[in-house]
Design a protein around this motif. Structure first.
Motif, PDB file in Angstrom:
ATOM      1  N   MET A 236       0.821  -1.204   0.000  1.00 51.27           N
ATOM      2  CA  MET A 236       0.000   0.000   0.000  1.00 51.27           C
ATOM      3  C   MET A 236       0.855   1.254   0.000  1.00 51.27           C
ATOM      4  N   PHE A 237       1.931   1.257   0.767  1.00 50.23           N
ATOM      5  CA  PHE A 237       2.774   2.454   0.827  1.00 50.23           C
ATOM      6  C   PHE A 237       3.424   2.731  -0.525  1.00 50.23           C
ATOM      7  N   ILE A 238       3.878   1.699  -1.204  1.00 54.85           N
ATOM      8  CA  ILE A 238       4.459   1.880  -2.542  1.00 54.85           C
ATOM      9  C   ILE A 238       3.388   2.400  -3.506  1.00 54.85           C
ATOM     10  N   LEU A 239       2.221   1.794  -3.481  1.00 54.65           N
ATOM     11  CA  LEU A 239       1.127   2.212  -4.359  1.00 54.65           C
ATOM     12  C   LEU A 239       0.730   3.659  -4.084  1.00 54.65           C
ATOM     13  N   PHE A 240       0.590   4.010  -2.819  1.00 51.77           N
ATOM     14  CA  PHE A 240       0.216   5.369  -2.444  1.00 51.77           C
ATOM     15  C   PHE A 240       1.306   6.360  -2.870  1.00 51.77           C
ATOM     16  N   THR A 241       2.562   5.993  -2.684  1.00 50.73           N
ATOM     17  CA  THR A 241       3.675   6.871  -3.047  1.00 50.73           C
ATOM     18  C   THR A 241       3.739   7.087  -4.557  1.00 50.73           C
ATOM     19  N   ILE A 242       3.487   6.052  -5.314  1.00 47.20           N
ATOM     20  CA  ILE A 242       3.449   6.194  -6.777  1.00 47.20           C
ATOM     21  C   ILE A 242       2.329   7.165  -7.163  1.00 47.20           C
ATOM     22  N   GLY A 243       1.153   6.997  -6.570  1.00 44.10           N
ATOM     23  CA  GLY A 243       0.050   7.920  -6.847  1.00 44.10           C
ATOM     24  C   GLY A 243       0.377   9.339  -6.424  1.00 44.10           C
ATOM     25  N   ASN A 244       1.032   9.485  -5.295  1.00 41.37           N
ATOM     26  CA  ASN A 244       1.415  10.798  -4.782  1.00 41.37           C
ATOM     27  C   ASN A 244       2.438  11.469  -5.713  1.00 41.37           C
ATOM     28  N   LEU A 245       3.425  10.707  -6.181  1.00 40.45           N
ATOM     29  CA  LEU A 245       4.412  11.232  -7.134  1.00 40.45           C
ATOM     30  C   LEU A 245       3.748  11.621  -8.450  1.00 40.45           C
ATOM     31  N   TYR A 246       2.828  10.793  -8.917  1.00 43.83           N
ATOM     32  CA  TYR A 246       2.088  11.088 -10.145  1.00 43.83           C
ATOM     33  C   TYR A 246       1.302  12.390  -9.976  1.00 43.83           C
ATOM     34  N   ASP A 247       0.667  12.541  -8.835  1.00 41.39           N
ATOM     35  CA  ASP A 247      -0.083  13.767  -8.558  1.00 41.39           C
ATOM     36  C   ASP A 247       0.849  14.981  -8.600  1.00 41.39           C
ATOM     37  N   LEU A 248       2.006  14.869  -7.955  1.00 39.69           N
ATOM     38  CA  LEU A 248       2.956  15.978  -7.914  1.00 39.69           C
ATOM     39  C   LEU A 248       3.459  16.338  -9.313  1.00 39.69           C
ATOM     40  N   ILE A 249       3.971  15.357 -10.028  1.00 35.08           N
ATOM     41  CA  ILE A 249       4.649  15.637 -11.296  1.00 35.08           C
ATOM     42  C   ILE A 249       3.670  15.885 -12.445  1.00 35.08           C
ATOM     43  N   VAL A 250       2.731  14.970 -12.641  1.00 34.17           N
ATOM     44  CA  VAL A 250       1.842  15.076 -13.800  1.00 34.17           C
ATOM     45  C   VAL A 250       0.687  16.045 -13.552  1.00 34.17           C
ATOM     46  N   ILE A 251      -0.031  15.851 -12.452  1.00 33.58           N
ATOM     47  CA  ILE A 251      -1.209  16.687 -12.207  1.00 33.58           C
ATOM     48  C   ILE A 251      -0.802  18.099 -11.797  1.00 33.58           C
ATOM     49  N   ASP A 252       0.030  18.222 -10.760  1.00 30.69           N
ATOM     50  CA  ASP A 252       0.351  19.548 -10.219  1.00 30.69           C
ATOM     51  C   ASP A 252       1.377  20.313 -11.051  1.00 30.69           C
ATOM     52  N   TRP A 253       2.509  19.704 -11.355  1.00 33.38           N
ATOM     53  CA  TRP A 253       3.586  20.441 -12.017  1.00 33.38           C
ATOM     54  C   TRP A 253       3.401  20.560 -13.525  1.00 33.38           C
ATOM     55  N   LEU A 254       2.673  19.639 -14.139  1.00 26.16           N
ATOM     56  CA  LEU A 254       2.469  19.741 -15.583  1.00 26.16           C
ATOM     57  C   LEU A 254       1.076  20.269 -15.926  1.00 26.16           C
ATOM     58  N   MET A 255       0.052  19.531 -15.537  1.00 26.28           N
ATOM     59  CA  MET A 255      -1.307  19.916 -15.928  1.00 26.28           C
ATOM     60  C   MET A 255      -1.760  21.211 -15.254  1.00 26.28           C
ATOM     61  N   PHE A 256      -1.643  21.288 -13.930  1.00 24.65           N
ATOM     62  CA  PHE A 256      -2.129  22.448 -13.176  1.00 24.65           C
ATOM     63  C   PHE A 256      -1.463  23.732 -13.667  1.00 24.65           C
TER      64      PHE A 256
END
Length: 162
Positions: free
Chosen positions: A92-112
Motif C-alpha cells: 500500500m505504501f508503494i502504491l500510495f507513493t506512486i500515486g502521490n508522485l504522479y499527482d505531484l509531477i503530472v497533475i500539479d507540475w504539468l497539468m495544473f
C-alpha cells in the motif's frame, strides 16, 4: 507485475477524477488545493461569495477519501497476494507513493501549471502562483505522511481479516 498494473490503473483513474472535477464540474470545489494567494483572491471576489466551499467540506471529503482508500488498499493488497501486516503495508505504501508522485509531477507540475481548465476565472493573471512548485511539493510531503498512516491501517485491517 501486479503492483505495476495497479499503479497504472490508479494513475489513470486519478486523472479521470481530476479531469472531471475541474473540467466538467467546477474548479471551485478544489479551492483549498490551490496556493494560498489564489484562495485569498477568490475569497475576496464578489462573484464567488456563497459558492466558496468551507474547510469543513474539505476535511469531510478527505476523510471519506481516506476511508475509501483504506478499504480499496486492503482489497488491492489481497489481490497482490500480500500476506500479513508488513507485506500489505509495503504494498500500500508503494502504491500510495506512486500515486502521490504522479499527482505531484503530472497533475500539479504539468497539468495544473499549463491547462486553462485549472484556472479559476479572475485569477488568470496569477501565473507565478499557478507555477508555485514549492506549494505542491509541500503537499506531496504531507501526502507521504498521509500515505504512511493509511498504509498502517491497510496493514492492520489486512492482518485482522486475512
Amino acid at each position: 507485475m501486479v503492483l505495476f498494473i495497479q499503479s497504472v490503473i490508479l494513475c489513470l483513474l486519478f486523472t479521470i477524477v481530476i479531469a472531471f472535477k475541474y473540467f466538467k464540474n467546477d474548479p471551485m470545489k478544489g479551492l483549498y488545493n490551490y496556493p494560498p494567494k489564489i484562495q485569498e483572491r477568490v475569497k475576496s471576489m464578489e462573484e464567488y461569495q456563497g459558492s466558496i466551499p468551507t474547510r469543513n467540506n474539505k476535511i469531510v471529503a478527505k476523510m471519506i477519501g481516506g476511508v475509501i482508500f483504506v478499504f480499496l488498499g486492503v482489497l488491492l493488497a489481497r489481490v497482490a497476494g500480500a500476506e500479513g501486516f508488513l507485506e500489505a503495508f509495503i504494498h500500500m505504501f508503494i502504491l500510495f507513493t506512486i500515486g502521490n508522485l504522479y499527482d505531484l509531477i503530472v497533475i500539479d507540475w504539468l497539468m495544473f501549471r499549463h491547462m486553462k481548465g485549472f484556472r479559476i476565472p479572475g485569477t488568470e493573471d496569477m501565473v507565478s502562483e499557478y507555477h508555485n512548485y514549492a506549494f505542491h511539493f509541500r503537499a506531496f510531503l504531507r501526502g507521504i505522511i498521509i500515505g504512511f498512516v493509511i498504509s498502517i491501517m491497510v496493514g492492520l485491517i489486512h492482518m485482522l481479516i486475512f
